[in-house]
Design an enzyme around this catalytic site. Structure first.
Site, PDB file in Angstrom:
ATOM      1  N   SER A  82       0.839  -1.194   0.000  1.00 19.30           N
ATOM      2  CA  SER A  82       0.000   0.000   0.000  1.00 19.30           C
ATOM      3  C   SER A  82       0.881   1.255   0.000  1.00 19.30           C
ATOM      4  O   SER A  82       1.735   1.405  -0.860  1.00 19.30           O
ATOM      5  CB  SER A  82      -0.955  -0.046   1.205  1.00 19.30           C
ATOM      6  OG  SER A  82      -1.899   0.981   1.142  1.00 19.30           O
ATOM      7  N   ASP A 204      -9.032  -4.144  -6.443  1.00 21.35           N
ATOM      8  CA  ASP A 204      -8.541  -3.373  -5.297  1.00 21.35           C
ATOM      9  C   ASP A 204      -9.499  -2.222  -5.005  1.00 21.35           C
ATOM     10  O   ASP A 204      -9.742  -1.367  -5.854  1.00 21.35           O
ATOM     11  CB  ASP A 204      -7.140  -2.837  -5.609  1.00 21.35           C
ATOM     12  CG  ASP A 204      -6.453  -2.246  -4.387  1.00 21.35           C
ATOM     13  OD1 ASP A 204      -7.124  -1.553  -3.600  1.00 21.35           O
ATOM     14  OD2 ASP A 204      -5.249  -2.469  -4.230  1.00 21.35           O
ATOM     15  N   HIS A 234      -7.439  -5.123  -1.420  1.00 19.78           N
ATOM     16  CA  HIS A 234      -6.218  -4.332  -1.249  1.00 19.78           C
ATOM     17  C   HIS A 234      -5.143  -5.032  -0.412  1.00 19.78           C
ATOM     18  O   HIS A 234      -3.952  -4.944  -0.723  1.00 19.78           O
ATOM     19  CB  HIS A 234      -6.579  -2.992  -0.598  1.00 19.78           C
ATOM     20  CG  HIS A 234      -5.462  -2.006  -0.527  1.00 19.78           C
ATOM     21  ND1 HIS A 234      -4.854  -1.472  -1.644  1.00 19.78           N
ATOM     22  CD2 HIS A 234      -4.818  -1.450   0.559  1.00 19.78           C
ATOM     23  CE1 HIS A 234      -3.910  -0.627  -1.280  1.00 19.78           C
ATOM     24  NE2 HIS A 234      -3.865  -0.595   0.041  1.00 19.78           N
TER      25      HIS A 234
END
Length: 288
Positions: A82, A204, A234
């Site tokens: 991320s 995502d 995600h």
């Protein structure tokens, strides 16, 4: 950290924004089992419970961790999840000696399907008195396609400020610095030459596939691989395809190190199938 040896390969693992190394626990364990030296630090001003610092401080802290590894190990690669992937790219820019960078669910823009429509307004809110009071609260699906794990995380979020897939909420200053970091990395991608692995979920909900496509189209790496996942959201290091993610990371790290080592070796490294094909072509040429 154990003492270095001539053939060692260390991996600096960087978790997501305002989170903890728990996000990377499965990946760290598999890489360690595969023989890599794994380091998953908490960074002052970036990790959960460590106060607030600007994004330049985040980069400096991560680079310092990289330098410590580089002083002890032959190869050092950097991997992030991320916003941690965005930070990993920043480290690779500052340290061209990075063997490889593994960018998992890289977030250059919060543009996934679950991001509230008013997300763009938060950049303006930062410049108001609300910046010290507002916190963005995480909500379902918490980055998880796996429903059983999602229920477990939902309960953890209600009881605690952090779970194994991240914090229950993120402060406005942290989000502002994350946006600054993302803007900076977008401009620097063409100057990053480390081998690059991109792994991203097509569904995502936090950072759309456009993030990975942008990196693939602009990064300066000569050796790059992109892997798309179709059964995750995600948090790909915790979701349904976490084992595939970890194994692809290990494979890429080995290939990157092997390619580096072979550059100093006049003997080319080829697959058995390719070697057989080359022998067949040589035989045909001799008969012609």
């Amino acid at each position: 950290m154990p003492a270095a040896n001539g053939n060692s390969h260390a991996v600096l693992l960087l978790h997501g924004l305002s989170s903890s190394p728990l996000e990377l626990r499965f990946l760290a364990r598999l890489l360690s089992d595969e023989g890599f030296i794994v380091h998953t630090p908490t960074l002052s001003g970036y990790s959960a419970g460590s106060g607030h610092e600007n994004m330049e401080h985040w980069i400096d802290a991560a680079v310092a961790e990289f330098d410590t590894l580089a002083s002890r190990y032959r190869h050092v690669s950097v991997c992030g999840l991320s916003m941690g992937a965005t930070l990993a790219a920043a480290v690779a820019h500052e340290r061209p000696a990075a063997r490889a960078m593994l960018l998992l669910s890289i977030t250059l823009n919060y543009d996934g399907w679950a991001i509230p429509w008013y997300r763009f307004l938060l950049d303006y809110v930062y410049y108001t008195p609300l910046r010290s009071r507002y916190r963005y609260r995480e909500r379902e699906p918490y980055g998880l396609r796996n429903e059983a794990l999602r229920l477990k995380i939902a309960r953890a979020m209600q009881k605690n400020q952090i779970s194994e897939v991240g914090p229950a909420s993120i402060s406005m200053p942290a989000l502002h610095e994350a946006s600054r970091l993302a803007r900076s990395v977008r401009k620097k991608l063409k100057n990053i030459s480390a081998d690059c692995l991109l792994i991203h979920a097509i569904d995502d909900e936090t950072s759309s596939p456009h993030n990975a496509r942008f990196v693939a189209a602009n990064v300066g790496a000569s050796f790059m691989r992109t892997i798309w996942l179709d059964d995750s959201y995600h948090m790909i290091t915790s979701d349904n395809e976490r084992e595939a993610v970890a194994r692809e990371c290990a494979l890429f790290l080995r290939e990157s190190a092997a390619a580096s080592d072979s550059s100093n070796n006049p003997t080319p490294v080829v697959s058995r199938a390719l070697a057989r094909r080359l022998r067949q072509l040589a035989t045909v040429a001799e008969k012609a």
